[in-house]
Design a protein around this motif. Structure first.
Motif, PDB file in Angstrom:
ATOM      1  N   GLU A 122      26.269  -5.851  19.456  1.00 54.25           N
ATOM      2  CA  GLU A 122      27.100  -5.101  18.195  1.00 54.25           C
ATOM      3  C   GLU A 122      28.826  -5.676  18.525  1.00 54.25           C
ATOM      4  O   GLU A 122      29.061  -5.700  17.487  1.00 54.25           O
ATOM      5  N   CYS A 123      28.994  -5.449  19.825  1.00 52.06           N
ATOM      6  CA  CYS A 123      30.539  -5.834  19.705  1.00 52.06           C
ATOM      7  C   CYS A 123      30.769  -7.297  19.414  1.00 52.06           C
ATOM      8  O   CYS A 123      31.586  -7.400  18.559  1.00 52.06           O
ATOM      9  N   SER A 124      29.839  -8.219  19.696  1.00 49.94           N
ATOM     10  CA  SER A 124      30.111  -9.620  19.286  1.00 49.94           C
ATOM     11  C   SER A 124      29.774  -9.793  17.778  1.00 49.94           C
ATOM     12  O   SER A 124      30.787 -10.402  17.152  1.00 49.94           O
ATOM     13  N   GLU A 125      29.056  -9.032  17.215  1.00 47.54           N
ATOM     14  CA  GLU A 125      28.702  -8.963  15.622  1.00 47.54           C
ATOM     15  C   GLU A 125      29.750  -8.465  14.929  1.00 47.54           C
ATOM     16  O   GLU A 125      30.453  -9.095  13.901  1.00 47.54           O
ATOM     17  N   ALA A 126      30.729  -7.546  15.375  1.00 38.80           N
ATOM     18  CA  ALA A 126      31.830  -6.832  14.904  1.00 38.80           C
ATOM     19  C   ALA A 126      32.953  -7.627  14.922  1.00 38.80           C
ATOM     20  O   ALA A 126      33.927  -7.414  14.428  1.00 38.80           O
ATOM     21  N   GLY A 127      32.940  -8.570  16.011  1.00 34.30           N
ATOM     22  CA  GLY A 127      34.251  -9.273  16.473  1.00 34.30           C
ATOM     23  C   GLY A 127      34.933  -8.699  17.626  1.00 34.30           C
ATOM     24  O   GLY A 127      36.093  -9.263  17.886  1.00 34.30           O
ATOM     25  N   ALA A 128      34.490  -7.871  18.178  1.00 30.01           N
ATOM     26  CA  ALA A 128      35.084  -7.435  19.537  1.00 30.01           C
ATOM     27  C   ALA A 128      34.719  -8.230  20.842  1.00 30.01           C
ATOM     28  O   ALA A 128      33.852  -8.562  20.971  1.00 30.01           O
ATOM     29  N   LYS A 129      35.969  -8.456  21.619  1.00 31.04           N
ATOM     30  CA  LYS A 129      36.025  -9.624  22.411  1.00 31.04           C
ATOM     31  C   LYS A 129      35.943  -8.748  23.978  1.00 31.04           C
ATOM     32  O   LYS A 129      36.610  -7.661  23.759  1.00 31.04           O
ATOM     33  N   VAL A 130      35.277  -9.288  24.883  1.00 32.84           N
ATOM     34  CA  VAL A 130      35.166  -8.659  26.322  1.00 32.84           C
ATOM     35  C   VAL A 130      35.716  -9.685  27.146  1.00 32.84           C
ATOM     36  O   VAL A 130      34.917 -10.898  27.233  1.00 32.84           O
ATOM     37  N   GLN A 131      36.606  -9.107  27.904  1.00 29.87           N
ATOM     38  CA  GLN A 131      37.164 -10.062  28.999  1.00 29.87           C
ATOM     39  C   GLN A 131      36.947  -9.620  30.364  1.00 29.87           C
ATOM     40  O   GLN A 131      37.656  -8.392  30.703  1.00 29.87           O
ATOM     41  N   LEU A 132      36.256 -10.339  31.171  1.00 30.08           N
ATOM     42  CA  LEU A 132      36.161  -9.690  32.396  1.00 30.08           C
ATOM     43  C   LEU A 132      36.825 -10.247  33.586  1.00 30.08           C
ATOM     44  O   LEU A 132      37.866 -11.203  33.227  1.00 30.08           O
ATOM     45  N   LYS A 133      36.854  -9.898  34.724  1.00 29.02           N
ATOM     46  CA  LYS A 133      37.666 -10.419  35.941  1.00 29.02           C
ATOM     47  C   LYS A 133      39.203 -10.408  35.688  1.00 29.02           C
ATOM     48  O   LYS A 133      39.862 -11.356  35.858  1.00 29.02           O
ATOM     49  N   THR A 134      39.559  -9.141  35.059  1.00 29.93           N
ATOM     50  CA  THR A 134      41.089  -9.005  34.593  1.00 29.93           C
ATOM     51  C   THR A 134      41.227  -7.765  35.395  1.00 29.93           C
ATOM     52  O   THR A 134      41.192  -6.726  34.936  1.00 29.93           O
ATOM     53  N   ASP A 135      42.527  -8.067  35.817  1.00 28.59           N
ATOM     54  CA  ASP A 135      43.077  -6.807  36.713  1.00 28.59           C
ATOM     55  C   ASP A 135      44.489  -6.384  35.983  1.00 28.59           C
ATOM     56  O   ASP A 135      45.108  -7.213  35.205  1.00 28.59           O
ATOM     57  N   ILE A 136      44.792  -4.973  35.715  1.00 28.77           N
ATOM     58  CA  ILE A 136      45.711  -4.531  35.021  1.00 28.77           C
ATOM     59  C   ILE A 136      47.107  -4.439  36.368  1.00 28.77           C
ATOM     60  O   ILE A 136      46.839  -3.744  37.231  1.00 28.77           O
ATOM     61  N   ILE A 137      48.135  -5.111  35.853  1.00 25.36           N
ATOM     62  CA  ILE A 137      49.338  -5.176  36.744  1.00 25.36           C
ATOM     63  C   ILE A 137      50.220  -4.139  36.248  1.00 25.36           C
ATOM     64  O   ILE A 137      50.864  -3.094  37.224  1.00 25.36           O
ATOM     65  N   ALA A 138      50.359  -3.968  35.180  1.00 26.72           N
ATOM     66  CA  ALA A 138      51.504  -2.864  34.625  1.00 26.72           C
ATOM     67  C   ALA A 138      51.186  -2.406  33.132  1.00 26.72           C
ATOM     68  O   ALA A 138      50.690  -3.305  32.554  1.00 26.72           O
ATOM     69  N   ILE A 139      51.573  -1.245  32.696  1.00 30.41           N
ATOM     70  CA  ILE A 139      51.347  -0.830  31.378  1.00 30.41           C
ATOM     71  C   ILE A 139      52.941  -0.439  31.104  1.00 30.41           C
ATOM     72  O   ILE A 139      53.553   0.752  31.576  1.00 30.41           O
ATOM     73  N   LYS A 140      53.346  -0.814  29.902  1.00 31.58           N
ATOM     74  CA  LYS A 140      54.638  -0.187  29.358  1.00 31.58           C
ATOM     75  C   LYS A 140      54.493   0.216  27.798  1.00 31.58           C
ATOM     76  O   LYS A 140      53.894  -0.594  26.973  1.00 31.58           O
TER      77      LYS A 140
END
Length: 428
Positions: free
Chosen positions: A145-163
């Motif tokens: 459903e995500c793929s069909e709607a165009g939502a992308k999934v990116q794994l092995k991604t750490d969050i370093i900071a949020i501003k």
């Protein structure tokens, strides 16, 4: 991201790192309308819903696979919802918070999605719905459903900071620094789950983000988790590992007629897991080992009709032999070889009470290591029940298990994931 142990801390402690202190670059590597942190049930459902509205959506996760808890749930068959879902099936400091989303997205809507994708399923006790084949069917449904709607999934991604950009200017949105570059987003959705099953990658990261933006965290503990015992009762329980029987587990607040399982570590099975959501450290639990039969009355009737019988003979039809002998040693060792005729009615009534109301005090639970959910979480008084947007920080959203909403065993936590993800996905 800080990994948490499987103990039951009184509350989440800040990781010692303010996620806003690293200064993310003002020109982000990429830009999306909606950035969702967490590729689990609620995050993926939110992603597909938002993308279906034409929003550009990216889901990031530090894990190497999406939906790890989906894959292991329900013994690998994913108890994806329940035929009957009511607000009473959920706990949290604000019992009304879950009503809006659950009312707007009922189980039949997810069942319709399951049937649309041709996923075979079946009903078990108490309205629980499971895949016939594999939990992979539910995860693939969400990813398709995500793929069909165009939502992308990116794994092995750490969050370093949020501003938050609104801190420095009139611009709305966030710059999120990740291990794969900085991302600008207008809406940021935290769908990171709780602390349960750290081997699946669970961390307290979502709580750290909430605290960065001044949100209160309701103290957390392991939920839907087996009880442990350290006294002589614990030794008895361990000796009965593998035995299961239908019981009623209860305390002063609630009761659950469900199966119970003896294990090497303590008491498990649906009855114990359900009751654990309503248990506090130091409290006793009560177990009716033979529901619907007044054992005290049964023993007195047997005494009148078969006075030469022994207690264990009367009770042999209700328990496996090994369990019956263990209960005998625990509750009526002084009378084990006495005929009923030689036992006072008061003693028989007391023995019956110990079986219909076996009262024991757990030393604790198995903790987050095996807990299916986390009790507590982001204070829902500070989050909109309609949109799931933070009341303290514009364009920041919290969905799923990271919130102080915990469902019963039986598909309720997945239904909360779908409902909260859908409600949020419709507005981000």
């Amino acid at each position: 991201m800080t990994q948490n142990s499987d103990s039951n801390p009184p509350s989440i402690k800040p990781c010692g790192k303010d996620l806003s202190t690293s200064s993310p670059t003002s020109s982000a590597k990429s830009s999306v309308d909606v950035l969702i942190i967490g590729a689990g049930a609620s995050g993926l459902y939110c992603a597909m819903t938002a993308a279906q509205r034409g929003r550009s959506v990216l889901v990031v996760d530090h894990a190497n696979k999406a939906g790890k808890k989906i894959l292991m749930s329900g013994g690998g068959r994913c108890n994806f919802t329940n035929y009957v879902v009511e607000p009473e099936n959920f706990i949290g400091d604000n019992g009304h918070f879950c009503k809006s989303a659950l009312t707007r997205y009922n189980p039949w809507e997810f069942i319709g999605l399951v049937e649309k994708h041709g996923v075979p399923y079946h009903e078990r006790d108490y309205g629980q719905l499971f895949c016939d084949d594999s939990s992979k069917d539910i995860l693939n449904l969400l990813l398709d459903e995500c793929s069909e709607a165009g939502a992308k999934v990116q794994l092995k991604t750490d969050i370093i900071a949020i501003k938050s950009l609104s801190q420095d200017s009139d611009q709305q949105g966030f710059i999120v620094e990740t291990s794969k570059g900085a991302i600008y987003c207008h809406s940021l959705v935290i769908a990171t789950g709780g602390l349960s099953i750290p081997t699946m990658g669970a961390t307290g990261f979502g709580y750290e983000v909430a605290q960065q933006f001044e949100h209160q965290i309701i103290p957390t503990s392991a939920g839907l988790v087996p009880f442990t015992f350290t006294d002589k009762v614990g030794d008895m329980i361990a000796s009965l590992a593998g035995i299961s029987l239908d019981v009623v587990a209860f305390n002063e607040r609630i009761s659950f007629p469900r199966p119970m399982l003896f294990t090497h570590r303590g008491l498990s099975g649906p009855a114990m897991l359900q009751l654990s959501n309503y248990w506090q450290v130091g409290e006793a639990i009560h177990i009716n080992l033979v529901p619907n039969v007044d054992i005290g009355e049964l023993l007195q009737q047997a005494k009148a009709q078969h006075p030469k019988q022994l207690i264990r003979s009367v009770l042999s039809e209700y328990f496996p032999k090994k369990l019956l002998l263990a209960l005998q040693n625990l509750h009526w060792s002084d009378f084990k070889d006495k005929e009923l005729a030689n036992i006072k009615d008061e003693a028989l009534i007391a023995i019956g009470d110990k079986i219909n109301n076996w009262t024991i005090k757990p030393s604790g639970t198995e903790g987050y290591r095996t807990a299916e959910v986390t009790r507590g979480g982001v204070n829902t008084d500070e989050v909109s029940s309609k949109t799931f947007e933070s009341k303290l920080q514009p364009n920041l959203y919290f969905i799923g298990e990271v919130l102080d909403v915990t469902g019963w065993l039986g598909g309720y936590n997945f239904q909360w994931a779908w409902a909260s993800g859908k409600a949020c996905g419709e507005v981000v």
